[in-house]
Design a protein around this motif. Sequence first.
Motif, mmCIF file in Angstrom:
data_model
loop_
_atom_site.group_PDB
_atom_site.id
_atom_site.type_symbol
_atom_site.label_atom_id
_atom_site.label_comp_id
_atom_site.label_asym_id
_atom_site.label_seq_id
_atom_site.Cartn_x
_atom_site.Cartn_y
_atom_site.Cartn_z
ATOM 1 N N SER A 100 -5.351 -9.384 -1.279
ATOM 2 C CA SER A 100 -4.291 -10.267 -0.784
ATOM 3 C C SER A 100 -3.091 -9.514 -0.211
ATOM 4 O O SER A 100 -2.189 -10.133 0.336
ATOM 5 C CB SER A 100 -3.815 -11.210 -1.904
ATOM 6 O OG SER A 100 -3.202 -10.481 -2.939
ATOM 7 N N LEU A 101 -3.070 -8.176 -0.344
ATOM 8 C CA LEU A 101 -1.992 -7.370 0.232
ATOM 9 C C LEU A 101 -2.567 -6.480 1.332
ATOM 10 O O LEU A 101 -3.605 -5.843 1.148
ATOM 11 C CB LEU A 101 -1.332 -6.493 -0.837
ATOM 12 C CG LEU A 101 -0.693 -7.226 -2.025
ATOM 13 C CD1 LEU A 101 -0.154 -6.212 -3.037
ATOM 14 C CD2 LEU A 101 0.408 -8.169 -1.569
ATOM 15 N N HIS A 102 -1.890 -6.427 2.468
ATOM 16 C CA HIS A 102 -2.345 -5.589 3.575
ATOM 17 C C HIS A 102 -2.207 -4.117 3.180
ATOM 18 O O HIS A 102 -1.126 -3.681 2.773
ATOM 19 C CB HIS A 102 -1.501 -5.877 4.817
ATOM 20 C CG HIS A 102 -2.089 -5.339 6.082
ATOM 21 N ND1 HIS A 102 -2.260 -3.991 6.319
ATOM 22 C CD2 HIS A 102 -2.567 -5.984 7.186
ATOM 23 C CE1 HIS A 102 -2.795 -3.818 7.510
ATOM 24 N NE2 HIS A 102 -3.005 -5.013 8.050
ATOM 25 N N PRO A 103 -3.278 -3.325 3.292
ATOM 26 C CA PRO A 103 -3.230 -1.938 2.808
ATOM 27 C C PRO A 103 -2.227 -1.054 3.549
ATOM 28 O O PRO A 103 -1.783 -0.036 3.010
ATOM 29 C CB PRO A 103 -4.666 -1.438 3.024
ATOM 30 C CG PRO A 103 -5.248 -2.354 4.055
ATOM 31 C CD PRO A 103 -4.603 -3.677 3.835
ATOM 32 N N ARG A 104 -1.866 -1.441 4.782
ATOM 33 C CA ARG A 104 -0.940 -0.601 5.561
ATOM 34 C C ARG A 104 0.481 -1.151 5.583
ATOM 35 O O ARG A 104 1.325 -0.651 6.322
ATOM 36 C CB ARG A 104 -1.464 -0.446 6.989
ATOM 37 C CG ARG A 104 -2.786 0.307 7.050
ATOM 38 C CD ARG A 104 -3.213 0.568 8.476
ATOM 39 N NE ARG A 104 -4.477 1.282 8.527
ATOM 40 C CZ ARG A 104 -5.103 1.622 9.656
ATOM 41 N NH1 ARG A 104 -4.568 1.282 10.825
ATOM 42 N NH2 ARG A 104 -6.251 2.267 9.631
ATOM 43 N N HIS A 105 0.731 -2.193 4.795
ATOM 44 C CA HIS A 105 2.072 -2.765 4.729
ATOM 45 C C HIS A 105 2.741 -2.367 3.417
ATOM 46 O O HIS A 105 2.157 -2.544 2.336
ATOM 47 C CB HIS A 105 2.017 -4.287 4.827
ATOM 48 C CG HIS A 105 1.705 -4.779 6.203
ATOM 49 N ND1 HIS A 105 1.578 -6.127 6.510
ATOM 50 C CD2 HIS A 105 1.493 -4.112 7.367
ATOM 51 C CE1 HIS A 105 1.302 -6.265 7.791
ATOM 52 N NE2 HIS A 105 1.238 -5.052 8.333
ATOM 53 N N SER A 106 3.949 -1.859 3.507
ATOM 54 C CA SER A 106 4.702 -1.526 2.300
ATOM 55 C C SER A 106 5.110 -2.809 1.586
ATOM 56 O O SER A 106 5.070 -3.911 2.149
ATOM 57 C CB SER A 106 5.942 -0.706 2.661
ATOM 58 O OG SER A 106 6.868 -1.517 3.375
ATOM 59 N N ARG A 118 0.127 -4.641 -8.262
ATOM 60 C CA ARG A 118 -0.163 -5.366 -7.014
ATOM 61 C C ARG A 118 -0.057 -6.872 -7.230
ATOM 62 O O ARG A 118 0.483 -7.593 -6.382
ATOM 63 C CB ARG A 118 -1.570 -5.038 -6.513
ATOM 64 C CG ARG A 118 -1.741 -3.613 -6.044
ATOM 65 C CD ARG A 118 -3.122 -3.422 -5.444
ATOM 66 N NE ARG A 118 -3.478 -2.008 -5.425
ATOM 67 C CZ ARG A 118 -4.465 -1.502 -4.703
ATOM 68 N NH1 ARG A 118 -5.200 -2.307 -3.962
ATOM 69 N NH2 ARG A 118 -4.738 -0.221 -4.725
ATOM 70 N N GLN A 119 -0.567 -7.350 -8.367
ATOM 71 C CA GLN A 119 -0.476 -8.787 -8.619
ATOM 72 C C GLN A 119 0.980 -9.210 -8.827
ATOM 73 O O GLN A 119 1.380 -10.311 -8.428
ATOM 74 C CB GLN A 119 -1.334 -9.175 -9.832
ATOM 75 C CG GLN A 119 -1.584 -10.664 -9.978
ATOM 76 C CD GLN A 119 -2.374 -11.271 -8.828
ATOM 77 O OE1 GLN A 119 -2.002 -11.162 -7.664
ATOM 78 N NE2 GLN A 119 -3.497 -11.911 -9.152
ATOM 79 N N ARG A 120 1.788 -8.347 -9.404
ATOM 80 C CA ARG A 120 3.224 -8.646 -9.540
ATOM 81 C C ARG A 120 3.878 -8.760 -8.161
ATOM 82 O O ARG A 120 4.740 -9.618 -7.940
ATOM 83 C CB ARG A 120 3.917 -7.586 -10.388
ATOM 84 C CG ARG A 120 3.585 -7.678 -11.870
ATOM 85 C CD ARG A 120 4.201 -6.516 -12.651
ATOM 86 N NE ARG A 120 3.743 -6.508 -14.028
ATOM 87 C CZ ARG A 120 4.385 -7.073 -15.052
ATOM 88 N NH1 ARG A 120 5.540 -7.683 -14.830
ATOM 89 N NH2 ARG A 120 3.904 -7.020 -16.277
ATOM 90 N N VAL A 121 3.483 -7.883 -7.242
ATOM 91 C CA VAL A 121 4.009 -7.963 -5.871
ATOM 92 C C VAL A 121 3.566 -9.273 -5.224
ATOM 93 O O VAL A 121 4.354 -9.947 -4.545
ATOM 94 C CB VAL A 121 3.543 -6.750 -5.025
ATOM 95 C CG1 VAL A 121 3.893 -6.948 -3.551
ATOM 96 C CG2 VAL A 121 4.170 -5.464 -5.545
ATOM 97 N N ALA A 122 2.304 -9.660 -5.438
ATOM 98 C CA ALA A 122 1.809 -10.919 -4.872
ATOM 99 C C ALA A 122 2.582 -12.110 -5.437
ATOM 100 O O ALA A 122 2.882 -13.066 -4.716
ATOM 101 C CB ALA A 122 0.308 -11.066 -5.158
ATOM 102 N N ILE A 123 2.917 -12.057 -6.718
ATOM 103 C CA ILE A 123 3.716 -13.125 -7.327
ATOM 104 C C ILE A 123 5.130 -13.110 -6.748
ATOM 105 O O ILE A 123 5.696 -14.169 -6.447
ATOM 106 C CB ILE A 123 3.734 -12.969 -8.862
ATOM 107 C CG1 ILE A 123 2.334 -13.198 -9.430
ATOM 108 C CG2 ILE A 123 4.734 -13.947 -9.502
ATOM 109 C CD1 ILE A 123 2.179 -12.808 -10.890
#
Length: 238
Positions: free
Chosen positions: A79-85, A132-137
């Motif tokens: 769910s997170l783009h690998p090249r996006h900070s 990563r899941q915290r960033v998605a939240i």
Amino acid sequence: MGANVANILPDLSFEVEKGECFGLIGESGSGKSTVLRCISLLLQHWRGDIAIGGTSLRDLSVIDRCRTVQMVFQDPYGSLHPRHSVRTVLQEPLKIHKLDRRQERMEQALEEVGLPISFLDRFPHQLSGGQRQRVAIARALILEPDILLLDEPTSALDVSVQAEILNLLSDLRRRRGFTYILVSHDLAVVDYMCDRFAVMQAGDIVEVLDRSALVNDSATHPYARELISASVAYDRAS
């Protein structure tokens, strides 16, 4: 109607109270995640209606809908783009919605999910699955929605991290008054998070139960009873 029309959720209906955590459980293919994709309008070609506070979802503008409903997906790796900070991930919705105080909002979102501000300049490959899941939240929170759709939010994480994310979601709901609709195959998660839950089978809801039904054996539908007893037996065997 055309020959390619499929009746996936034939007669599905349920209500969720404001501030409630409502669960959807059932075997794979029962339609749980499809319900979330309809609510979020990731799937748009369906008939029927979804109302939020008495207003039809389809009557909301895209901007208003995104400010009302956000979704957290199962896989934090996908769910997170690998090249996006992290900065880019959090900044994008703020730009789209033309919101001010962007740095302040991003820092607040990270703080709310328990990550340091320095993580703004990290990329997904530099983060653990739980981070990563915290960033998605945080991305879901940053538009300050009323409703969060949670699609198996911990199932792709290590067992040691799952409890941390569930505690975070529970705390956010308590502090921010979110309404959650949670899809899970894990009845222990439903027991911890949900006030009520619906049992789905073949695209339909066969029974809606209070959380207490998981321990007091009060389900009446045969499939609901079978699903709950199988899960309890599995937990005891584990």
